[in-house]
Each structure stands twice: as C-alpha cells, then as structure tokens.
Design a protein around this motif. Structure first.
Motif, short mmCIF file in Angstrom:
data_model
loop_
_atom_site.label_atom_id
_atom_site.label_comp_id
_atom_site.label_asym_id
_atom_site.label_seq_id
_atom_site.Cartn_x
_atom_site.Cartn_y
_atom_site.Cartn_z
N HIS A 73 0.84 -1.21 0.00
CA HIS A 73 0.00 0.00 0.00
C HIS A 73 0.87 1.26 0.00
N SER A 74 1.93 1.26 0.81
CA SER A 74 2.81 2.42 0.86
C SER A 74 3.43 2.69 -0.51
N LEU A 75 3.87 1.63 -1.20
CA LEU A 75 4.45 1.80 -2.53
C LEU A 75 3.40 2.18 -3.57
N PHE A 76 2.17 1.71 -3.37
CA PHE A 76 1.05 2.09 -4.24
C PHE A 76 0.81 3.60 -4.14
N VAL A 77 0.78 4.10 -2.92
CA VAL A 77 0.57 5.54 -2.69
C VAL A 77 1.69 6.36 -3.34
N LYS A 78 2.90 5.81 -3.35
CA LYS A 78 4.05 6.50 -3.95
C LYS A 78 4.09 6.33 -5.47
N GLY A 79 3.14 5.56 -6.03
CA GLY A 79 3.05 5.39 -7.48
C GLY A 79 4.08 4.44 -8.07
N LEU A 80 4.57 3.48 -7.25
CA LEU A 80 5.61 2.57 -7.72
C LEU A 80 5.11 1.16 -8.00
N VAL A 81 3.99 0.79 -7.38
CA VAL A 81 3.39 -0.53 -7.64
C VAL A 81 1.89 -0.37 -7.83
N GLY A 82 1.30 -1.37 -8.45
CA GLY A 82 -0.15 -1.44 -8.56
C GLY A 82 -0.66 -2.57 -7.69
N THR A 83 -1.94 -2.55 -7.37
CA THR A 83 -2.54 -3.58 -6.54
C THR A 83 -4.04 -3.61 -6.77
N ASP A 84 -4.72 -4.51 -6.08
CA ASP A 84 -6.17 -4.62 -6.17
C ASP A 84 -6.83 -3.36 -5.62
N GLU A 85 -8.03 -3.10 -6.06
CA GLU A 85 -8.72 -1.91 -5.59
C GLU A 85 -9.52 -2.16 -4.31
N ILE A 86 -9.94 -3.39 -4.07
CA ILE A 86 -10.77 -3.68 -2.90
C ILE A 86 -9.93 -4.09 -1.70
N ASP A 87 -9.04 -5.03 -1.89
CA ASP A 87 -8.12 -5.48 -0.85
C ASP A 87 -6.79 -5.75 -1.53
N ILE A 88 -5.76 -5.91 -0.74
CA ILE A 88 -4.44 -6.11 -1.31
C ILE A 88 -4.13 -7.61 -1.32
N TYR A 89 -4.45 -8.28 -2.42
CA TYR A 89 -4.17 -9.69 -2.58
C TYR A 89 -2.91 -9.94 -3.39
N ALA A 90 -2.40 -8.92 -4.05
CA ALA A 90 -1.22 -9.05 -4.89
C ALA A 90 -0.63 -7.67 -5.14
N GLY A 91 0.57 -7.68 -5.66
CA GLY A 91 1.21 -6.44 -6.08
C GLY A 91 1.91 -6.67 -7.39
N TYR A 92 2.03 -5.61 -8.15
CA TYR A 92 2.80 -5.70 -9.39
C TYR A 92 3.55 -4.40 -9.59
N LEU A 93 4.66 -4.52 -10.25
CA LEU A 93 5.57 -3.40 -10.42
C LEU A 93 5.13 -2.49 -11.57
N LEU A 94 5.14 -1.21 -11.32
CA LEU A 94 4.94 -0.22 -12.37
C LEU A 94 6.32 0.15 -12.92
N PRO A 95 6.38 0.66 -14.14
CA PRO A 95 7.68 1.02 -14.72
C PRO A 95 8.51 1.95 -13.82
N GLU A 96 7.85 2.85 -13.11
CA GLU A 96 8.56 3.76 -12.21
C GLU A 96 9.26 3.01 -11.08
N GLY A 97 8.61 1.96 -10.57
CA GLY A 97 9.22 1.14 -9.53
C GLY A 97 10.39 0.34 -10.07
N TYR A 98 10.25 -0.17 -11.27
CA TYR A 98 11.33 -0.94 -11.89
C TYR A 98 12.56 -0.06 -12.11
N GLU A 99 12.33 1.17 -12.52
CA GLU A 99 13.44 2.10 -12.74
C GLU A 99 14.24 2.35 -11.47
N ILE A 100 13.56 2.44 -10.33
CA ILE A 100 14.25 2.68 -9.06
C ILE A 100 15.17 1.51 -8.73
#
Length: 80
Positions: free
Chosen positions: A49-76
C-alpha cells in the motif's frame, strides 16, 4: 527521488526479479511477497500500500491480494 524504507526497496527488488523472470509487470500474490521478504502478510500489505501511494506498484482496488511493479518502480531498482 522518492525516499524508500529498506523493506519497500526489498519489495521492489522482489517484484523486479519476478519482472525479469516472467516479464512485466512482475505480478506476485501477497503471500508470495511476504514469504520472499520473511514478513507477515499484514506487513506485506502495508508495504504494498505504501508503494502504491508512492506510485511505484499497482494492486487490487478492494483489498491487497497481490502487487505488481509499475515502470517507475522498476526504474528505481535498476538505478541501485
């Protein structure tokens, strides 16, 4: 540059490794993330959730069952 905790950076690295292995977006279930980092599922959810708020990962909208990397997170991860 976005300030990250050690745990946040470790989570990005786990997702980046999955990205490299399986291709974008480096999708992993929360249980797999928790196991890879040696943390509890609630801690994994908070970190995602913290990384989602920072715009670095994506996740489910209802609950956090998984995470996936956004290009911005991969770049870091690639910068380090």
């Amino acid at each position: 540059m976005t300030e990250l905790t050690d745990q946040e950076h470790a989570l990005l690295k786990v997702l980046a490794d999955e990205w490299d292995k399986s291709g974008p977006p480096g999708f992993l279930e929360t249980t797999a993330i928790a196991k890879a980092l040696g943390i509890t599922i609630p801690d994994a959810k908070r970190t995602i959730h913290s990384l989602f708020v920072k715009g670095l990962v994506g996740t489910d909208e209802i609950d956090i069952y998984a995470g996936y990397l956004l290009p911005e997170g991969y770049e870091i991860v690639e910068e380090k």
